[in-house]
Design a protein around this motif. Structure first.
Motif, mmCIF file in Angstrom:
data_model
loop_
_atom_site.group_PDB
_atom_site.id
_atom_site.type_symbol
_atom_site.label_atom_id
_atom_site.label_comp_id
_atom_site.label_asym_id
_atom_site.label_seq_id
_atom_site.Cartn_x
_atom_site.Cartn_y
_atom_site.Cartn_z
ATOM 1 N N LYS A 198 0.539 -1.427 0.110
ATOM 2 C CA LYS A 198 0.162 0.148 0.110
ATOM 3 C C LYS A 198 0.850 1.034 -0.001
ATOM 4 O O LYS A 198 0.771 2.532 -0.867
ATOM 5 N N GLU A 199 1.934 0.926 1.153
ATOM 6 C CA GLU A 199 2.741 1.926 0.851
ATOM 7 C C GLU A 199 3.415 2.599 -0.513
ATOM 8 O O GLU A 199 3.463 3.680 -0.881
ATOM 9 N N GLN A 200 3.622 1.416 -1.274
ATOM 10 C CA GLN A 200 4.114 1.678 -2.845
ATOM 11 C C GLN A 200 3.517 2.600 -3.628
ATOM 12 O O GLN A 200 3.535 2.994 -4.329
ATOM 13 N N LYS A 225 0.153 -1.733 -12.000
ATOM 14 C CA LYS A 225 -0.849 -3.178 -12.374
ATOM 15 C C LYS A 225 -0.195 -4.395 -11.355
ATOM 16 O O LYS A 225 -1.650 -4.610 -10.601
ATOM 17 N N VAL A 226 0.887 -4.071 -11.477
ATOM 18 C CA VAL A 226 1.130 -5.376 -10.490
ATOM 19 C C VAL A 226 1.365 -4.923 -9.040
ATOM 20 O O VAL A 226 0.691 -6.179 -8.538
ATOM 21 N N LEU A 227 1.263 -4.117 -8.515
ATOM 22 C CA LEU A 227 0.596 -3.640 -7.379
ATOM 23 C C LEU A 227 -0.251 -3.861 -6.680
ATOM 24 O O LEU A 227 -0.390 -4.477 -5.221
ATOM 25 N N GLY A 228 -1.266 -3.456 -7.586
ATOM 26 C CA GLY A 228 -2.480 -3.465 -7.512
ATOM 27 C C GLY A 228 -2.987 -5.472 -7.231
ATOM 28 O O GLY A 228 -3.695 -5.526 -6.608
ATOM 29 N N VAL A 229 -2.355 -6.093 -7.904
ATOM 30 C CA VAL A 229 -2.672 -7.659 -7.633
ATOM 31 C C VAL A 229 -2.289 -8.152 -6.933
ATOM 32 O O VAL A 229 -2.651 -8.904 -5.826
ATOM 33 N N LEU A 230 -0.460 -7.346 -6.647
ATOM 34 C CA LEU A 230 -0.582 -7.942 -4.943
ATOM 35 C C LEU A 230 -1.361 -7.664 -3.701
ATOM 36 O O LEU A 230 -1.375 -8.149 -2.639
ATOM 37 N N GLU A 231 -1.927 -6.473 -3.667
ATOM 38 C CA GLU A 231 -2.426 -5.647 -2.568
ATOM 39 C C GLU A 231 -3.840 -6.312 -2.363
ATOM 40 O O GLU A 231 -4.548 -6.990 -1.269
ATOM 41 N N ARG A 232 -4.515 -6.688 -4.025
ATOM 42 C CA ARG A 232 -5.462 -7.959 -3.915
ATOM 43 C C ARG A 232 -5.279 -9.564 -3.604
ATOM 44 O O ARG A 232 -6.171 -9.417 -2.735
ATOM 45 N N THR A 233 -4.783 -9.780 -3.189
ATOM 46 C CA THR A 233 -4.081 -11.045 -3.022
ATOM 47 C C THR A 233 -3.857 -11.175 -1.691
ATOM 48 O O THR A 233 -4.243 -11.804 -0.575
ATOM 49 N N PHE A 234 -3.068 -9.596 -1.189
ATOM 50 C CA PHE A 234 -2.723 -10.299 0.501
ATOM 51 C C PHE A 234 -4.271 -9.907 1.084
ATOM 52 O O PHE A 234 -4.448 -10.577 1.760
ATOM 53 N N LYS A 235 -4.935 -8.841 0.181
ATOM 54 C CA LYS A 235 -6.090 -8.628 1.426
ATOM 55 C C LYS A 235 -7.271 -9.828 0.908
ATOM 56 O O LYS A 235 -7.731 -10.433 2.277
ATOM 57 N N CYS A 236 -7.085 -11.206 0.832
ATOM 58 C CA CYS A 236 -7.741 -12.030 0.309
ATOM 59 C C CYS A 236 -7.151 -13.206 1.240
ATOM 60 O O CYS A 236 -8.137 -13.853 2.000
#
Length: 258
Positions: A127-129, A141-152
């Protein structure tokens, strides 16, 4: 050829090219020879190990934008690959009942994998990035995918976390028990027990000329159900319980939403 295969990956061929080259090598080497089930299993594992991270590394290296952001993504990817690969190695070794496999190691690596994905520190760092204004579209886009994955995967309820770890242990024990199950059929002519895998039993049901053999193979295959039933139903109930603790209707609903 297994020794040659990683060298192909080191030359930074695409994963697709490497697989083609490996298949050609194996075809020439084993042409006219019968492949044992164990050899095929080990071949699949070697392919997985040799290609691990190739596609991921190539994608990360191609990202445009601030180099420190790309370095962050790559570092996180390497950490993910480590825990994921460790789990997958143990999963397939246990699934295929390879020498040295351990249900305890499978449960431990699965828990480590889940812990990495559910670590709030990883989500916070991503999120900081994402707050940066100089990200390239691909980095965002990549950071967004990572964010969604961790939230899950983040589980705030301690009871859900404990249940998740318990499920990992239950699933590993069931897999180990199934691998050591005495499976086979009784020869109708001699009365002797013939060990056979589930695949062999299904083939006998299809092609055996003797009806009694087909029936015996069916009964042998059918014995798997009662053997795993109690433990499997407990897993199903606990999976649904976990999903409801996390706000989902059931385990299937949770997986679909993931």
């Amino acid at each position: 050829h297994f020794r040659n295969y990683p060298s192909l990956a080191a030359q930074r061929h695409s994963e697709h090219d490497v697989l083609i080259k490996w298949t050609m090598l194996m075809t020439r080497s084993l042409q006219g020879k019968a492949l044992s089930t164990r050899l095929v299993r080990e071949a699949h594992i070697h392919v997985a190990k040799a290609t691990a991270g190739i596609r991921q590394t190539e994608m990360v290296n191609k990202l445009e934008g601030p180099s420190e952001v790309t370095a962050f993504i790559e570092n996180l990817s390497v950490k993910y690959e480590k825990v994921h690969k460790s789990f997958e190695d143990n999963f397939w070794a246990t699934k295929m009942n390879l020498k040295g496999c351990s249900s305890d190691a499978l449960a431990k690596t699965k828990t480590n994998y889940d812990n990495f994905l559910s670590d709030p520190a990883n989500l916070k760092a991503v999120k900081e990035q994402l707050q940066r204004s100089d990200l390239s579209p691909d980095q965002h886009k990549v950071l967004g995918v990572l964010e969604r994955t961790f939230k899950c995967y983040i589980t705030e309820d301690p009871a859900a976390s404990q249940l998740k770890e318990s499920l990992n242990e239950q699933e590993a024990k069931l897999a180990a028990a199934r691998n050591t199950m005495k499976l086979g059929y009784t020869d109708p002519e001699t009365g002797s027990f013939t060990p056979a895998s589930s695949v062999q039993l299904r083939n006998l049901m299809r092609v055996a000329d003797n009806e009694a053999v087909r029936k015996s193979a069916y009964e042998g295959l059918r014995s798997v159900g009662p053997f795993v039933c109690e433990a499997f139903l407990k897993i199903v109930k606990d999976r649904n319980k976990l999903a409801r603790l996390l706000g989902y209707q059931d385990f299937y609903d949770m997986k679909v939403r993931f």
